[in-house]
Enzyme design. Structure first.
Site, PDB file in Angstrom:
ATOM      1  N   TYR A 222       0.842  -1.192   0.000  1.00 13.98           N
ATOM      2  CA  TYR A 222       0.000   0.000   0.000  1.00 13.98           C
ATOM      3  C   TYR A 222       0.876   1.242   0.000  1.00 13.98           C
ATOM      4  O   TYR A 222       1.916   1.271   0.682  1.00 13.98           O
ATOM      5  CB  TYR A 222      -0.911  -0.013   1.232  1.00 13.98           C
TER       6      TYR A 222
ATOM      7  N   ASP B 176      -1.000  15.696   6.341  1.00 19.46           N
ATOM      8  CA  ASP B 176      -1.913  15.031   5.414  1.00 19.46           C
ATOM      9  C   ASP B 176      -3.166  15.881   5.231  1.00 19.46           C
ATOM     10  O   ASP B 176      -4.259  15.530   5.686  1.00 19.46           O
ATOM     11  CB  ASP B 176      -2.272  13.641   5.957  1.00 19.46           C
TER      12      ASP B 176
ATOM     13  N   ASP C 295      -3.137   5.402  -2.490  1.00 22.42           N
ATOM     14  CA  ASP C 295      -4.050   6.414  -1.968  1.00 22.42           C
ATOM     15  C   ASP C 295      -3.995   7.627  -2.884  1.00 22.42           C
ATOM     16  O   ASP C 295      -2.989   8.331  -2.949  1.00 22.42           O
ATOM     17  CB  ASP C 295      -3.599   6.777  -0.549  1.00 22.42           C
TER      18      ASP C 295
ATOM     19  N   ASP D 197      -6.167  10.205  -2.698  1.00 20.42           N
ATOM     20  CA  ASP D 197      -6.919  11.295  -2.064  1.00 20.42           C
ATOM     21  C   ASP D 197      -8.260  11.512  -2.777  1.00 20.42           C
ATOM     22  O   ASP D 197      -8.997  10.577  -2.996  1.00 20.42           O
ATOM     23  CB  ASP D 197      -6.076  12.573  -2.028  1.00 20.42           C
TER      24      ASP D 197
ATOM     25  N   HIS E  72      -7.406   4.306  -4.686  1.00 22.41           N
ATOM     26  CA  HIS E  72      -8.711   4.680  -4.132  1.00 22.41           C
ATOM     27  C   HIS E  72      -8.894   6.186  -4.152  1.00 22.41           C
ATOM     28  O   HIS E  72      -7.966   6.966  -3.967  1.00 22.41           O
ATOM     29  CB  HIS E  72      -8.939   4.092  -2.735  1.00 22.41           C
TER      30      HIS E  72
ATOM     31  N   GLU F  71     -11.557   9.231  -2.630  1.00 23.24           N
ATOM     32  CA  GLU F  71     -12.421   9.394  -1.462  1.00 23.24           C
ATOM     33  C   GLU F  71     -13.455  10.480  -1.669  1.00 23.24           C
ATOM     34  O   GLU F  71     -13.341  11.313  -2.579  1.00 23.24           O
ATOM     35  CB  GLU F  71     -11.574   9.704  -0.230  1.00 23.24           C
TER      36      GLU F  71
ATOM     37  N   CYS G  76      -6.928  13.955   7.176  1.00 21.54           N
ATOM     38  CA  CYS G  76      -6.716  12.574   7.593  1.00 21.54           C
ATOM     39  C   CYS G  76      -8.052  11.966   7.997  1.00 21.54           C
ATOM     40  O   CYS G  76      -8.845  12.584   8.727  1.00 21.54           O
ATOM     41  CB  CYS G  76      -5.729  12.514   8.755  1.00 21.54           C
TER      42      CYS G  76
ATOM     43  N   ARG H  45     -13.436   5.208  -1.525  1.00 22.34           N
ATOM     44  CA  ARG H  45     -13.378   5.332  -0.070  1.00 22.34           C
ATOM     45  C   ARG H  45     -14.479   6.283   0.388  1.00 22.34           C
ATOM     46  O   ARG H  45     -14.644   7.371  -0.168  1.00 22.34           O
ATOM     47  CB  ARG H  45     -12.012   5.884   0.345  1.00 22.34           C
TER      48      ARG H  45
ATOM     49  N   GLU I 174     -13.844   3.843   5.753  1.00 27.61           N
ATOM     50  CA  GLU I 174     -12.924   4.550   6.642  1.00 27.61           C
ATOM     51  C   GLU I 174     -13.534   4.846   8.007  1.00 27.61           C
ATOM     52  O   GLU I 174     -14.712   5.209   8.121  1.00 27.61           O
ATOM     53  CB  GLU I 174     -12.486   5.865   5.981  1.00 27.61           C
TER      54      GLU I 174
ATOM     55  N   ASN J 177      -9.156  -0.389   7.124  1.00 27.96           N
ATOM     56  CA  ASN J 177      -7.944   0.372   7.448  1.00 27.96           C
ATOM     57  C   ASN J 177      -7.595   0.143   8.913  1.00 27.96           C
ATOM     58  O   ASN J 177      -8.296   0.613   9.800  1.00 27.96           O
ATOM     59  CB  ASN J 177      -8.193   1.860   7.181  1.00 27.96           C
TER      60      ASN J 177
END
Length: 309
Positions: A51, A65, A92, A94, A119, A121, A129, A164, A194, A216
């Site tokens: 990942y 983040d 990731d 975002d 992914h 989101e 985060c 996500r 998440e 996660n």
């Protein structure tokens, strides 16, 4: 891992392996890699995938983040990591680094980087985060446009597009479940749930959503730290440990630096370090030396350069 400079397993083969793993009934364990060398260690340890965390890419650049990293930075690090491992790499991405057209470009860039999937989101851009309070999620219709744009841009139909949802911590689990169903209908191959809290939350999500699910297991967050076995029993298909290797490494680095600053020597840490021989083993020094001896066959005496006027 036959190639010295890049995996001989093609991106499509790794994407297919990821899809097969998600449908195998065995949970796919994917620790986060903060460097290509860590990705190689993950493969040697016997995990099913790697990942690449957006939070880790940002932290490695000494940034929080909060959406400050760029697509080019994430794609470059992802490409470096995918190059050295035969395992599928999930990235990731975002919010897709912008709105729907940017999400489409993100898919194109990450396909070119050789990763198995990414992914996107449903947070407001710029994101936060996922385990912090104060998140905001976009309307469902906007996230559906992100997913649709991503699916339409995908050239390799084996590339895994994961959606996500951060809605559980904002609108509640029932709303998150309804979002997940809509995202799957829009073409998402995998759903990332998440910041769920308890095993009951994970079980509720699993019973309601009929697509592969990713959990996660990040430290210091909202979720109970369930084992891979527990998550597999709950019916989850994949689990990520996004920041674990970075936190372990940085914890040790800070402790060691404090001791060296206080004592003036690293001698007390030698037995706790990775030995040079093990580092060379991970770096495949012997294989590079063997390759070099095969191709570097001339001697200084026999080599006569040609000069032109």
């Amino acid at each position: 891992m036959a190639g010295l400079f890049s995996s001989t397993v093609t991106p499509t083969e790794r994407r297919r392996a990821f899809r097969d793993g998600l449908n195998s009934g065995r949970i796919q364990r994917m620790p986060g890699a903060f460097s290509p060398l860590v990705a190689r260690a993950i493969q040697e340890a016997g995990f099913e995938g790697v990942y690449v965390s957006g939070a880790v890419v940002a932290a490695d650049l000494a940034l929080p983040d909060i959406g400050l990293t760029t697509l080019s930075e994430v794609a470059h690090r992802s490409s470096q990591i995918a190059r050295v491992t035969d395992l599928p790499v999930l990235v990731d991405a975002d919010t897709g680094f912008g709105e729907p057209m940017s999400a489409a470009r993100t898919i194109s860039e990450l396909e070119d980087a050789g990763v198995a999937g990414c992914h996107l989101e449903d947070q407001v851009n710029p994101k936060r985060c996922g385990h912090l309070d104060g998140k905001e999620v976009v309307p469902v219709e906007l996230m559906l446009r992100r997913i649709t744009a991503a699916v339409n841009e995908r050239r390799d139909d084996q590339f895994v597009i994961c959606a996500r949802t951060d809605a559980a911590g904002v609108e509640g689990i029932d709303a998150a479940i309804e979002r997940a169903k809509a995202y799957a209908d829009a073409g998402a191959d995998l759903i990332f749930t998440e910041a769920l809290h308890t095993p009951a939350d994970f079980e509720k999500f699993r019973s309601a959503v009929d697509v592969p699910l990713l959990a996660n297991m990040t430290e210091f967050g909202k979720s109970d730290l369930l084992s891979a076995g527990q998550l597999e029993e709950l019916g989850f298909n994949a689990v990520i440990y996004p920041v674990t290797t970075l936190r372990i490494a940085m914890g040790q680095v800070e402790e060691a630096l404090g001791e060296i600053a206080a004592t003036g020597t690293q001698a007390g840490w030698v037995d706790r370090m990775q030995h040079r021989s093990r580092l060379y083993e991970l770096l495949r020094y012997n294989e590079y030396n063997a390759f070099d001896q095969q191709v570097f066959t001339y001697s200084a005496d026999s080599y006569q350069p040609t000069f032109t006027r």
